[in-house]
Design an enzyme around this catalytic site. Structure first.
Site, short mmCIF file in Angstrom:
data_model
loop_
_atom_site.label_atom_id
_atom_site.label_comp_id
_atom_site.label_asym_id
_atom_site.label_seq_id
_atom_site.Cartn_x
_atom_site.Cartn_y
_atom_site.Cartn_z
N THR A 174 -7.39 -4.25 0.07
CA THR A 174 -6.16 -4.81 0.67
C THR A 174 -6.40 -6.26 1.13
O THR A 174 -5.52 -7.11 1.02
CB THR A 174 -5.69 -3.93 1.84
OG1 THR A 174 -5.57 -2.60 1.35
CG2 THR A 174 -4.34 -4.37 2.38
N ASP A 210 0.85 -1.21 0.00
CA ASP A 210 0.00 0.00 0.00
C ASP A 210 0.88 1.25 0.00
O ASP A 210 0.65 2.19 -0.78
CB ASP A 210 -0.91 0.05 1.25
CG ASP A 210 -1.92 -1.08 1.30
OD1 ASP A 210 -3.12 -0.81 1.23
OD2 ASP A 210 -1.50 -2.25 1.40
#
Ligand code: AMP
Ligand code: MG
Length: 318
Positions: A127, A48
């Site tokens: 995610t 990320d």
């Protein structure tokens, strides 16, 4: 839709494909300590931060502010080992930046985006999908005066990697490795409708969507998919209805979870509103403060209104 200059489009494509490359290479070497829980208990990984760094540095050429999910504060609060892994992850795209340089590029992006023209980024949308080998997306949008004028979804695990984007109000898809090989995409026409929703029941109420499916007499089992790949599924005709039905009255959707997907679906001829049928309002900074939930459909033969009525029934009393 206003014209988006060619430079912004090509910088966006280069940034998203570079970030996807970094994410996929992190995914192949993922270790347990590469993921942690943020303050809001959602997961964040080395990928990320690395993805946001790559996109942010490439978009700097456009001179526009960036409103993005991750920020320097979360990065600097992470264990030093994770910070080092981010430095290593981006080294192939940059001259091995230090943790300090990465923090500076990540910025306090969450507070930006109040101007007339700015980028919105989810460096890894989904995610949880990224972590379990499911779908995830690098989702980038350009907002002008509260309207999404460019949307780009990089879906590294859609086939061998696929881009879904908009160009002057038209939707297209291309292989990630050959972004110039674009093909136009359109939503499906009238047919037996297929529903797509989150894998996570905490992100969308699965029992309410089952009531919607029953009311609409849907014959096909719902598909479950992580990330804004769901918008891509509607845009290219793999699905007809994407429902995101609130699980909590106080949750407000984040702009980076919807801006790019909305643009792609609308450009492909579909329709996107909240569960009350209101257009998504991108003028409230980081959240869609005036909306609740999401309904995206192909709108084939007035499908959107039929879905909204069924959703209203399914959510009655909430
Ligand atoms: P999905 O892949 O569709 O499950 O969506 C992932 C996104 O859900 C994340 O990027 C989060 O921002 C968002 N999210 C987190 N909590 C919630 C919630 N309670 N309701 C809706 N979305 C959420
Ligand atoms: Mg997200």
């Amino acid at each position: 839709m206003p014209d988006v200059d060619l430079q912004s489009t090509s910088v966006a494509i280069a940034a998203v494909t570079a970030a996807a490359d970094v994410c996929q290479s992190v995914a192949t070497r993922m270790a347990k300590q590469d993921a942690l829980e943020k303050g809001d208990r959602s997961p964040v990984t080395v990928a990320d931060f690395a993805s946001q760094y790559v996109v942010a540095t490439q978009l700097a050429a456009t001179g526009l502010p960036l409103l993005a999910e991750e920020d320097a504060h979360e990065f600097l609060a992470a264990p030093a080992e994770l910070q080092t892994r981010v430095c290593e992850a981006v080294a192939s795209h940059d001259a091995a930046p230090s943790a300090k340089e990465i923090a500076a590029a990540l910025g306090n992006g969450r507070e930006a985006g109040q101007g007339d023209r700015y980028w919105v980024l989810d460096p890894i949308d989904g995610t949880k999908g990224f972590l379990r080998d499911g779908q995830y997306a690098i989702a980038l949008a350009l907002i002008e005066h509260g309207k999404v004028v460019l949307g780009l979804l990089g879906c590294p695990r859609w086939d061998a990697g696929r881009l879904f984007g908009t160009d002057e109000g038209e939707a297209w898809t291309a292989p990630m490795e050959a972004p110039t090989q674009r093909q136009p995409i359109r939503v499906a026409g009238e047919r037996e409708a297929r529903l797509v929703e989150s894998v996570e029941s905490g992100h969308s109420d699965h029992s309410a969507s089952a009531r919607v499916a029953e009311a609409l007499d849907l014959k096909v089992e719902p598909m479950r998919m992580d990330s804004q790949a769901k918008y891509a599924a509607v845009a290219c005709g793999e699905a007809d209805i994407y429902l995101r039905l609130p699980t909590r009255a106080d949750y407000r959707e984040k702009v980076w979870d919807h801006a790019a997907g909305l643009a792609v679906v609308e450009a492909a001829g579909g329709k996107v509103t909240d569960v009350d049928g209101k257009p998504l309002d991108f003028t409230h900074g980081r959240t869609l403060a005036q909306n609740r939930g999401i309904v995206a459909t192909s709108n084939a033969n007035g499908l959107h209104d039929r879905v909204l009525s069924a959703v209203k029934e399914a959510l009655l009393g909430r």
